[in-house]
Design a protein around this motif. Structure first.
Motif, short mmCIF file in Angstrom:
data_model
loop_
_atom_site.label_atom_id
_atom_site.label_comp_id
_atom_site.label_asym_id
_atom_site.label_seq_id
_atom_site.Cartn_x
_atom_site.Cartn_y
_atom_site.Cartn_z
N ARG A 1 0.87 -1.18 0.00
CA ARG A 1 0.00 0.00 0.00
C ARG A 1 0.90 1.23 0.00
O ARG A 1 1.71 1.42 0.90
CB ARG A 1 -0.91 0.01 1.23
CG ARG A 1 -1.87 1.22 1.23
CD ARG A 1 -2.91 1.13 2.33
NE ARG A 1 -3.86 0.04 2.03
CZ ARG A 1 -3.92 -1.12 2.70
NH1 ARG A 1 -3.11 -1.34 3.70
NH2 ARG A 1 -4.79 -2.03 2.37
N ASP B 1 4.10 7.06 0.33
CA ASP B 1 4.84 8.24 -0.12
C ASP B 1 5.87 7.83 -1.15
O ASP B 1 6.23 6.65 -1.23
CB ASP B 1 5.52 8.90 1.09
CG ASP B 1 5.77 10.38 0.89
OD1 ASP B 1 5.37 10.93 -0.16
OD2 ASP B 1 6.37 10.99 1.79
N GLY C 1 6.31 10.07 -11.33
CA GLY C 1 5.18 9.69 -10.49
C GLY C 1 4.62 8.31 -10.78
O GLY C 1 3.47 8.04 -10.47
N GLN C 2 5.45 7.43 -11.34
CA GLN C 2 5.01 6.07 -11.64
C GLN C 2 6.02 5.06 -11.11
O GLN C 2 7.20 5.35 -11.00
CB GLN C 2 4.88 5.85 -13.15
CG GLN C 2 3.77 6.61 -13.77
CD GLN C 2 3.48 6.14 -15.20
OE1 GLN C 2 2.46 6.47 -15.71
NE2 GLN C 2 4.34 5.38 -15.84
N GLN D 1 2.70 1.84 -13.57
CA GLN D 1 1.56 2.12 -12.70
C GLN D 1 1.68 3.50 -12.06
O GLN D 1 2.67 3.78 -11.40
CB GLN D 1 1.50 1.07 -11.59
CG GLN D 1 1.39 -0.35 -12.10
CD GLN D 1 1.55 -1.35 -10.98
OE1 GLN D 1 0.76 -1.36 -10.06
NE2 GLN D 1 2.58 -2.16 -11.07
N PRO D 2 0.68 4.35 -12.22
CA PRO D 2 0.72 5.66 -11.56
C PRO D 2 0.69 5.50 -10.04
O PRO D 2 -0.01 4.64 -9.52
CB PRO D 2 -0.55 6.37 -12.04
CG PRO D 2 -1.10 5.54 -13.15
CD PRO D 2 -0.51 4.17 -13.04
N LEU D 3 1.46 6.34 -9.34
CA LEU D 3 1.50 6.28 -7.89
C LEU D 3 0.44 7.19 -7.29
O LEU D 3 0.33 8.35 -7.66
CB LEU D 3 2.89 6.70 -7.39
CG LEU D 3 4.03 5.77 -7.80
CD1 LEU D 3 5.37 6.36 -7.39
CD2 LEU D 3 3.84 4.39 -7.20
N LYS D 4 -0.36 6.63 -6.38
CA LYS D 4 -1.38 7.37 -5.64
C LYS D 4 -1.34 6.87 -4.21
O LYS D 4 -1.17 5.66 -3.98
CB LYS D 4 -2.77 7.13 -6.22
CG LYS D 4 -2.98 7.68 -7.61
CD LYS D 4 -4.41 7.48 -8.05
CE LYS D 4 -4.51 6.11 -8.69
NZ LYS D 4 -5.76 5.83 -9.33
N LYS D 5 -1.51 7.77 -3.25
CA LYS D 5 -1.55 7.34 -1.85
C LYS D 5 -2.70 6.36 -1.66
O LYS D 5 -3.81 6.59 -2.12
CB LYS D 5 -1.70 8.53 -0.92
CG LYS D 5 -0.43 9.33 -0.84
CD LYS D 5 -0.45 10.30 0.30
CE LYS D 5 0.87 11.06 0.24
NZ LYS D 5 1.38 11.43 1.50
N ALA E 1 -2.90 3.43 -3.03
CA ALA E 1 -2.93 2.44 -4.10
C ALA E 1 -2.12 1.22 -3.68
O ALA E 1 -1.16 1.33 -2.91
CB ALA E 1 -2.37 3.03 -5.39
#
Length: 168
Positions: free
Chosen positions: A120, A123, A141-142, A146-150, A152
């Motif tokens: 999960r 940061d 930012g990947q 896969q794009p990184l999102k808090k 995800a």
């Protein structure tokens, strides 16, 4: 053949050391067999130059799931281009094939246990241009493709990760 066997031995040693490092000394002996759900983990990349020796870019998260699987080692994909020309899709293809052999082996097929972690994302720090650093698994930012999102969740091989402290 020697290079392939050395690569396998190095990978297995690294996975063993990593799995031991992800568990705190206060856990029970049953839990000391590898990473546990909730453990803090970090993927590091870069910083191999003459001035910056420490990892420059990173992805930090917590273990959300663990899966152990047996894999038969195959040959690493041959992309026919320089590593500097790899796209995110090329890197994802290589990552999916790991662990793999650089050269064919004359010995019988080699089975290895691979520990896959669902991480999960908490940061990260990635380069945004080629001037910031060479493109790797972390870029713009990947992680791979896969794009990184808090929050995800990303599936990763445990051998790519190090243990960390959640507050840092």
């Amino acid at each position: 053949m020697r290079i392939g066997l050395l690569a396998i031995a190095g990978w297995l040693f690294g996975a063993t050391v990593l799995a031991a490092g992800l568990v705190s000394p206060s856990t029970s002996s049953a839990a000391s067999s590898g990473p546990q759900i909730g453990d803090c983990v970090i993927f590091r990349e870069g910083g191999a130059g003459l001035v910056l020796r420490g990892p420059t870019y990173w992805l930090k998260g917590s273990v959300a799931g663990i899966a152990r699987e047996r894999r038969q080692l195959g040959l690493c994909p041959r992309l026919g281009k320089l590593a500097s020309a790899y796209t995110a899709a090329d890197r994802a293809l290589l990552a999916a094939a790991m662990p793999c052999l650089e050269q064919e082996s004359d010995s019988a097929p080699i089975d290895v246990e691979v520990i896959r972690l669902r991480v999960r994302v908490d940061d990260w720090e990635t380069p945004w241009s080629h001037q910031h650093g060479t493109t790797g698994w972390l870029f713009r930012g990947q992680f791979l493709d896969q794009p990184l999102k808090k929050g995800a969740v990303i599936d990763m091989d445990a051998a790519w990760l190090e243990g960390c402290e959640a507050g840092r």
